[in-house]
Design a protein around this motif. Structure first.
Motif, short mmCIF file in Angstrom:
data_model
loop_
_atom_site.label_atom_id
_atom_site.label_comp_id
_atom_site.label_asym_id
_atom_site.label_seq_id
_atom_site.Cartn_x
_atom_site.Cartn_y
_atom_site.Cartn_z
N LEU A 43 0.87 -1.05 0.28
CA LEU A 43 -0.31 0.05 -0.33
C LEU A 43 1.32 0.97 0.08
CD1 LEU A 43 -3.10 -0.78 2.09
CD2 LEU A 43 -2.60 -0.60 -0.21
N GLN A 222 -7.82 0.66 -2.02
CA GLN A 222 -7.46 -0.80 -1.50
C GLN A 222 -6.88 -1.01 0.05
OE1 GLN A 222 -3.68 -1.28 -3.77
NE2 GLN A 222 -4.05 1.00 -4.46
N ARG A 224 -5.37 -4.61 2.58
CA ARG A 224 -4.68 -5.97 2.96
C ARG A 224 -4.94 -5.68 3.82
NH1 ARG A 224 -5.58 -4.72 -1.88
NH2 ARG A 224 -3.99 -4.05 -4.10
#
Length: 293
Positions: A43, A222, A224
């Motif tokens: 990221l 996003q 993760r």
């Protein structure tokens, strides 16, 4: 030399709960290496690309900064120049953060930092004026759905990116397993979602709620996984986490106390002997503003 000063302001983010490790400087120092190892580095790669298109210097506001570990981890992974504003409501933590601030960017550019004391629950876009990036670590699960939505709205209104790391998911793996693991895990999760002071905490639902809140405002999001992996090399942290985990579960479900002492004794003995491995689930969320999506 980095600029270091304290002043009043609208942010804070250090809450604690009965039976769980409070956010003391010692606890935060104990977990700093494990946090650094767990955060999703990919990221940061995406964030670095985004920041490369922004005006300089990059202004980073670290909400609930604690002792400043996020700045020490992230500043050296991003190009400079950078200005970090470290926010917390606890003056003890701010004093520790001021004593060890981020100092150098990835390209060797000096980083400046200052501290700011206050609360974040009424954060508005105007409070983030001029901010390039909002960061936080181990924070979102301590907030309500309304507070997370307000954070997303403030970032969107200010056009700021957000990197929000180490939000608990409720996933816990203990090896070797014990028949009581599931009962303590379920009670702990319920404790994390409890109502306190009129606020319903998100607990392990916070990662999904945060991603949704930013996505509704057009951000490119996003997510993760960023789990702790605690073995013999991090036995001290595992021991403190176990005490807090069991204590919070018993606070939520008192009937577990009958088994808690023996369970914790056996788990701590296995930990001290290097035989216990602990996985604690977290997620990291990166949200880039709509104009950059």
């Amino acid at each position: 030399m980095p600029e270091q000063r304290a002043r009043p302001g609208p942010w804070s983010a250090r809450l604690s709960s009965p039976g769980s490790p409070v956010c003391t400087p010692d606890w935060l120092a104990l977990r700093e290496d494990a946090d650094a190892a767990a955060r999703a580095a990919e990221l940061v790669d995406a964030l670095r690309v985004h920041l490369g298109t922004r005006a300089r210097p990059v202004v980073v506001r670290d909400l609930g900064c604690g002792t400043g570990s996020m700045g020490r981890w992230l500043a050296g992974r991003l190009p400079g120049p950078q200005t970090w504003v470290l926010h917390d409501r606890d003056p003890r933590l701010l004093a520790r953060a001021a004593g060890s601030p981020p100092t150098v960017a990835a390209d060797g550019t000096p980083v400046t930092a200052r501290t700011q004391r206050g609360d974040l629950t009424d954060l508005r876009a105007a409070d983030l004026a001029g901010t390039t990036l909002v960061t936080a670590s181990a924070l979102l699960d301590l907030l309500t759905a309304e507070e997370v939505d307000g954070l997303a709205a403030a970032c969107a209104g200010a056009g700021a990116a957000a990197l929000l790391t180490l939000t608990v998911t409720g996933d816990v793996e203990l090896d070797p397993p014990d028949p009581l693991d599931a009962a303590f895990a379920a009670a702990f999760d319920a404790h994390q979602r409890r109502r306190t002071g009129g606020r319903r905490l998100l607990g392990p639902d916070a990662g999904v709620a945060t991603a949704d809140a930013f996505a509704r405002r057009g951000a490119a999001v996003q997510v993760r996984s960023s789990p702790w992996r605690l073995g013999a090399d991090r036995a001290g942290l595992a021991e403190e986490w176990l005490r807090g985990w069991v204590g919070a579960a018993c606070a939520q479900q008192p009937d577990l106390e009958e088994d808690a002492a023996a369970y914790l004794r056996d788990r701590l003995a296995a930990c001290a002997a290097g035989r216990l491995r602990v996985g604690v689930g977290h997620v990291d969320v990166l949200a880039l503003p709509a104009e950059a999506a």
